[in-house]
Design an enzyme around this catalytic site. Structure first.
Site, PDB file in Angstrom:
ATOM      1  N   CYS A 189       2.094   1.034   7.757  1.00 14.64           N
ATOM      2  CA  CYS A 189       2.788  -0.139   8.302  1.00 14.64           C
ATOM      3  C   CYS A 189       1.818  -0.938   9.175  1.00 14.64           C
ATOM      4  O   CYS A 189       0.789  -0.421   9.600  1.00 14.64           O
ATOM      5  CB  CYS A 189       4.016   0.294   9.108  1.00 14.64           C
ATOM      6  SG  CYS A 189       3.619   1.267  10.547  1.00 14.64           S
ATOM      7  N   GLU A 202     -11.936   1.432  17.397  1.00 16.52           N
ATOM      8  CA  GLU A 202     -12.966   1.427  16.352  1.00 16.52           C
ATOM      9  C   GLU A 202     -13.945   0.262  16.454  1.00 16.52           C
ATOM     10  O   GLU A 202     -15.069   0.357  15.978  1.00 16.52           O
ATOM     11  CB  GLU A 202     -12.320   1.435  14.959  1.00 16.52           C
ATOM     12  CG  GLU A 202     -11.629   0.131  14.586  1.00 16.52           C
ATOM     13  CD  GLU A 202     -10.998   0.188  13.190  1.00 16.52           C
ATOM     14  OE1 GLU A 202     -10.384   1.220  12.859  1.00 16.52           O
ATOM     15  OE2 GLU A 202     -11.118  -0.799  12.453  1.00 16.52           O
ATOM     16  N   ILE A 215       0.842  -1.205   0.000  1.00 19.47           N
ATOM     17  CA  ILE A 215       0.000   0.000   0.000  1.00 19.47           C
ATOM     18  C   ILE A 215       0.874   1.251   0.000  1.00 19.47           C
ATOM     19  O   ILE A 215       0.609   2.215  -0.719  1.00 19.47           O
ATOM     20  CB  ILE A 215      -0.970  -0.024   1.206  1.00 19.47           C
ATOM     21  CG1 ILE A 215      -1.945  -1.206   1.069  1.00 19.47           C
ATOM     22  CG2 ILE A 215      -1.744   1.287   1.314  1.00 19.47           C
ATOM     23  CD1 ILE A 215      -2.793  -1.487   2.297  1.00 19.47           C
ATOM     24  N   ARG A 273      -3.798   1.082  10.895  1.00 18.30           N
ATOM     25  CA  ARG A 273      -4.466   0.576  12.099  1.00 18.30           C
ATOM     26  C   ARG A 273      -4.494   1.702  13.126  1.00 18.30           C
ATOM     27  O   ARG A 273      -3.502   2.418  13.308  1.00 18.30           O
ATOM     28  CB  ARG A 273      -3.726  -0.639  12.693  1.00 18.30           C
ATOM     29  CG  ARG A 273      -3.917  -1.937  11.921  1.00 18.30           C
ATOM     30  CD  ARG A 273      -5.365  -2.463  12.000  1.00 18.30           C
ATOM     31  NE  ARG A 273      -5.552  -3.701  11.268  1.00 18.30           N
ATOM     32  CZ  ARG A 273      -5.958  -3.796  10.003  1.00 18.30           C
ATOM     33  NH1 ARG A 273      -6.221  -2.704   9.300  1.00 18.30           N
ATOM     34  NH2 ARG A 273      -6.127  -4.976   9.429  1.00 18.30           N
ATOM     35  N   THR A 277      -4.473   5.161   7.369  1.00 19.24           N
ATOM     36  CA  THR A 277      -5.398   4.188   6.768  1.00 19.24           C
ATOM     37  C   THR A 277      -4.933   2.787   7.142  1.00 19.24           C
ATOM     38  O   THR A 277      -5.313   1.816   6.503  1.00 19.24           O
ATOM     39  CB  THR A 277      -5.420   4.312   5.225  1.00 19.24           C
ATOM     40  OG1 THR A 277      -4.076   4.224   4.749  1.00 19.24           O
ATOM     41  CG2 THR A 277      -6.050   5.609   4.767  1.00 19.24           C
ATOM     42  N   HIS A 311     -13.174   2.774   8.372  1.00 16.94           N
ATOM     43  CA  HIS A 311     -12.321   1.662   7.889  1.00 16.94           C
ATOM     44  C   HIS A 311     -12.830   1.159   6.531  1.00 16.94           C
ATOM     45  O   HIS A 311     -13.127  -0.016   6.362  1.00 16.94           O
ATOM     46  CB  HIS A 311     -12.292   0.525   8.924  1.00 16.94           C
ATOM     47  CG  HIS A 311     -11.076  -0.351   8.800  1.00 16.94           C
ATOM     48  ND1 HIS A 311     -10.430  -0.888   9.880  1.00 16.94           N
ATOM     49  CD2 HIS A 311     -10.388  -0.786   7.715  1.00 16.94           C
ATOM     50  CE1 HIS A 311      -9.396  -1.621   9.463  1.00 16.94           C
ATOM     51  NE2 HIS A 311      -9.360  -1.571   8.153  1.00 16.94           N
ATOM     52  N   ASP A 365      11.032   2.471   6.450  1.00 17.09           N
ATOM     53  CA  ASP A 365      10.637   1.062   6.454  1.00 17.09           C
ATOM     54  C   ASP A 365      11.878   0.262   6.856  1.00 17.09           C
ATOM     55  O   ASP A 365      12.968   0.514   6.340  1.00 17.09           O
ATOM     56  CB  ASP A 365      10.176   0.640   5.045  1.00 17.09           C
ATOM     57  CG  ASP A 365       9.436  -0.687   5.052  1.00 17.09           C
ATOM     58  OD1 ASP A 365       8.269  -0.713   4.637  1.00 17.09           O
ATOM     59  OD2 ASP A 365      10.019  -1.700   5.476  1.00 17.09           O
ATOM     60  N   ASP A 382      -8.876   6.722   8.649  1.00 16.84           N
ATOM     61  CA  ASP A 382      -9.802   5.655   8.219  1.00 16.84           C
ATOM     62  C   ASP A 382      -9.897   4.586   9.307  1.00 16.84           C
ATOM     63  O   ASP A 382     -10.684   3.656   9.188  1.00 16.84           O
ATOM     64  CB  ASP A 382      -9.291   5.028   6.909  1.00 16.84           C
ATOM     65  CG  ASP A 382     -10.298   4.060   6.316  1.00 16.84           C
ATOM     66  OD1 ASP A 382     -11.494   4.401   6.281  1.00 16.84           O
ATOM     67  OD2 ASP A 382      -9.895   2.954   5.902  1.00 16.84           O
TER      68      ASP A 382
HETATM   69  P1  NAI Z   1       2.801  -4.910   3.528  1.00 16.39           P
HETATM   70  O1  NAI Z   1       3.159  -6.065   4.390  1.00 16.39           O
HETATM   71  O2  NAI Z   1       2.898  -5.057   2.042  1.00 16.39           O
HETATM   72  O3  NAI Z   1       3.665  -3.636   3.929  1.00 16.39           O
HETATM   73  C1  NAI Z   1       3.896  -3.234   5.239  1.00 16.39           C
HETATM   74  C2  NAI Z   1       5.255  -2.569   5.282  1.00 16.39           C
HETATM   75  O4  NAI Z   1       5.450  -2.028   6.574  1.00 16.39           O
HETATM   76  C3  NAI Z   1       6.420  -3.545   5.019  1.00 16.39           C
HETATM   77  O5  NAI Z   1       7.256  -3.041   4.006  1.00 16.39           O
HETATM   78  C4  NAI Z   1       7.137  -3.619   6.366  1.00 16.39           C
HETATM   79  O6  NAI Z   1       8.546  -3.797   6.222  1.00 16.39           O
HETATM   80  C5  NAI Z   1       6.808  -2.254   6.942  1.00 16.39           C
HETATM   81  N1  NAI Z   1       6.906  -2.179   8.407  1.00 16.39           N
HETATM   82  C6  NAI Z   1       6.748  -3.150   9.332  1.00 16.39           C
HETATM   83  N2  NAI Z   1       6.902  -2.647  10.570  1.00 16.39           N
HETATM   84  C7  NAI Z   1       7.171  -1.318  10.409  1.00 16.39           C
HETATM   85  C8  NAI Z   1       7.418  -0.264  11.315  1.00 16.39           C
HETATM   86  N3  NAI Z   1       7.426  -0.448  12.648  1.00 16.39           N
HETATM   87  N4  NAI Z   1       7.655   0.971  10.800  1.00 16.39           N
HETATM   88  C9  NAI Z   1       7.649   1.181   9.470  1.00 16.39           C
HETATM   89  N5  NAI Z   1       7.420   0.219   8.558  1.00 16.39           N
HETATM   90  C10 NAI Z   1       7.164  -1.021   9.035  1.00 16.39           C
HETATM   91  O7  NAI Z   1       1.324  -4.506   3.956  1.00 16.39           O
HETATM   92  P2  NAI Z   1       0.280  -3.657   3.121  1.00 16.39           P
HETATM   93  O8  NAI Z   1      -0.559  -4.561   2.301  1.00 16.39           O
HETATM   94  O9  NAI Z   1       0.970  -2.520   2.488  1.00 16.39           O
HETATM   95  O10 NAI Z   1      -0.683  -3.139   4.302  1.00 16.39           O
HETATM   96  C11 NAI Z   1      -0.217  -2.214   5.268  1.00 16.39           C
HETATM   97  C12 NAI Z   1      -1.255  -2.079   6.358  1.00 16.39           C
HETATM   98  O11 NAI Z   1      -2.433  -1.464   5.838  1.00 16.39           O
HETATM   99  C13 NAI Z   1      -1.778  -3.412   6.930  1.00 16.39           C
HETATM  100  O12 NAI Z   1      -0.935  -3.895   7.952  1.00 16.39           O
HETATM  101  C14 NAI Z   1      -3.128  -3.029   7.470  1.00 16.39           C
HETATM  102  O13 NAI Z   1      -2.978  -2.644   8.819  1.00 16.39           O
HETATM  103  C15 NAI Z   1      -3.523  -1.809   6.657  1.00 16.39           C
HETATM  104  N6  NAI Z   1      -4.686  -2.043   5.797  1.00 16.39           N
HETATM  105  C16 NAI Z   1      -5.753  -1.193   5.903  1.00 16.39           C
HETATM  106  C17 NAI Z   1      -6.864  -1.352   5.110  1.00 16.39           C
HETATM  107  C18 NAI Z   1      -8.021  -0.403   5.167  1.00 16.39           C
HETATM  108  O14 NAI Z   1      -9.099  -0.736   4.666  1.00 16.39           O
HETATM  109  N7  NAI Z   1      -7.872   0.775   5.730  1.00 16.39           N
HETATM  110  C19 NAI Z   1      -6.959  -2.486   4.176  1.00 16.39           C
HETATM  111  C20 NAI Z   1      -5.756  -3.276   4.086  1.00 16.39           C
HETATM  112  C21 NAI Z   1      -4.677  -3.067   4.898  1.00 16.39           C
END
Ligand code: NAI
Length: 332
Positions: free
Chosen positions: A202, A260, A155, A231, A229, A292, A174, A255
Site C-alpha cells: 500500500c 533509505e 502490485i 515504502r 517492497t 529499492h 484494502d 526493499d
Molecule cells: P496502487 O495505487 O495500484 O495500489 C495501492 C493499493 O493500496 C490501493 O488498492 C489502495 O486502495 C490501497 N491502500 C491505500 N491505503 C491503504 C492502507 N492504509 N492500507 C491498505 N491498503 C491501502 O499502487 P501500486 O502500483 O500497487 O503500488 C503500491 C506501492 O508500491 C506504491 O505506493 C509504492 O509505494 C510502492 N512501489 C514500490 C516500488 C519498488 O521499486 N519497490 C516500485 C513501485 C511502487
C-alpha cells in the site's frame, strides 16, 4: 525544443530516455545530483524537471523551481509521498507513472520470500567456501501457507496471482477491495493474526505510517515473515528489530527502509554508516535488504521512460492527463 532538467540520473535511465526522447522533441539535461532546494537552481531555463523517489520536492524546492519558471515535475515513480502536493497546488503540475510493471515489484517480493525461506543467501556464501553443510538451512513449503497482502492494488494483485500460483491461501486488506476468487478480504488486525507471511503493497500515507508497529507485531503469529517492497516508513524499524530478536518475526525482506534516502542508490562502502538500525538489519542473517530495486526490470524501465516523456508532452501541449496528481485528488 523544450528543455527538461533530469535529476538523480542513473546510467540505466539514460539508455531508455535517450532511445525515446526524439519522438517527443524534448531536450533532456541530465544531472546526477538529487533535486532539493540547493540543487533546484540547476533547473534554470528548463520548463519542467524529471525527478525520482529520493528527490526532495518540499516547499522550498517548489518555490525555487517556480521562481525560475519551471512549470511541471514529472516523477519517474508511482509513489508521490516525497512531494508537498499542498504547496505545489496551483503552482506546479505534478505527474507520475502510475503503473510501469506491477509484476516487477511483485516478483521481487516473491524473490525475497523464496530467498529468505530457503536461505539461498546463506547457502550461496557457504558453498563458495566449500562448506556444504545444511545446518540451519531448513525452510518450509509455501503451498498451503497464508499470505496476507496489505494493499491489493496493481502490485498487490500481481503478488496475489503469484501466491495463488504457489498454492497459498490469500488474505487481503484494502479500503477499496476488488473481490476475486481465492482472496478473502479481512481487517488489517485479522490479517496480522492469521498470516504466515505479511507483504506490504500500500502507499505511504498519514494513515499507513508505521502500520507495522509494536502493537500490530504483537498480534502476528510467532514465526511470521514480513515483506516490504512499498515504502520504508510503513514499518517502525526499531519495533521490527525487537520482534526479530525475540523470534516473533522469523524473517524480513526489505526493499525499502524508512531512512533509505541517505544510502540507497549510492555506493557508501567506504563510509562508516551512522544509522545503527540499518546496520543491525544488515547484520541480521534472517533479514534481506535490497536497495529499492523492486522496479528494476527492462520492461519497467522502458515503461517509465515512455510514460514520463508522454506526461511531459501532454504538459507542453496543454493537454489534461490522468497521470497528474493534485492535492485534492491524492490520497496522501
Ligand atoms: P496502487 O495505487 O495500484 O495500489 C495501492 C493499493 O493500496 C490501493 O488498492 C489502495 O486502495 C490501497 N491502500 C491505500 N491505503 C491503504 C492502507 N492504509 N492500507 C491498505 N491498503 C491501502 O499502487 P501500486 O502500483 O500497487 O503500488 C503500491 C506501492 O508500491 C506504491 O505506493 C509504492 O509505494 C510502492 N512501489 C514500490 C516500488 C519498488 O521499486 N519497490 C516500485 C513501485 C511502487
Amino acid at each position: 525544443m523544450d528543455t527538461v532538467a533530469f535529476f538523480d540520473t542513473k546510467p540505466y535511465d539514460k539508455i531508455w530516455f535517450d532511445q525515446l526522447k526524439q519522438q517527443h522533441g524534448i531536450a533532456l539535461k541530465y544531472y546526477e545530483s538529487r533535486l532539493n532546494c540547493d540543487t533546484a537552481v540547476m533547473a534554470n531555463g528548463a520548463r519542467a524537471v524529471v525527478a525520482f523517489v529520493a528527490d526532495v520536492i518540499d516547499a522550498p524546492t517548489i518555490d525555487m523551481l517556480v521562481s525560475m519558471g519551471v512549470e511541471a515535475v514529472a516523477l519517474r515513480s508511482s509513489g508521490y509521498n516525497h512531494v508537498d502536493l499542498k504547496h505545489a497546488d496551483g503552482k506546479l503540475r505534478i505527474f507520475r507513472v502510475p503503473a510501469y510493471s506491477p509484476n516487477a515489484v511483485a516478483e521481487h517480493a516473491m524473490a525475497l520470500l523464496l530467498c529468505l525461506n530457503r536461505k539461498i543467501h546463506r547457502a550461496y556464501n557457504r558453498v563458495r567456501e566449500y562448506n556444504f553443510s545444511l545446518k540451519g538451512l531448513v525452510g518450509f513449503d509455501l503451498k498451503g501457507k497464508t499470505a496476507g497482502v496489505v494493499g491489493a492494488g496493481k502490485i498487490g494483485q500481481a503478488f496475489i496471482d503469484i501466491c495463488l500460483g504457489f498454492g497459498m491461501k490469500v488474505l487481503a486488506y484494502d479500503p477499496y477491495p476488488i473481490q476475486r476468487n481465492g482472496v478473502e478480504y479481512v481487517s488489517f488486525h485479522d490479517l496480522c493474526r492469521r498470516s504466515d507471511i505479511v507483504s506490504l503493497h500500500c502507499p505511504l500515507t498519514k494513515d499507513s505510517y508505521h502500520m507495522v508497529n509494536r502493537d500490530t507485531l504483537r498480534m502476528m503469529q510467532t514465526g511470521v515473515v514480513i515483506l516490504n517492497t512499498s515504502r520504508g516508513a510503513l514499518i517502525d524499524s526499531e519495533a521490527l528489530l525487537d520482534a526479530i530478536k525475540t523470534g516473533k518475526v522469523a524473517a524480513a525482506g526489505l526493499d525499502v527502509y524508512e531512512e533509505e534516502s541517505d544510502f540507497f542508490y549510492e555506493d557508501v562502502s567506504g563510509d562508516v554508516i551512522q544509522d545503527d538500525k540499518l546496520k543491525l538489519l544488515l547484520a541480521t542473517p534472517n533479514v534481506l535488504v535490497t536497495s529499492h530495486q523492486g522496479f528494476l526490470t527492462e520492461e519497467a524501465l522502458h515503461e517509465i521512460a515512455k510514460t514520463t516523456l508522454q506526461n511531459l508532452s501532454d504538459h507542453f501541449a496543454g493537454r489534461p492527463s490522468e497521470n497528474e496528481v493534485s492535492y485534492t485528488t491524492a490520497t496522501v
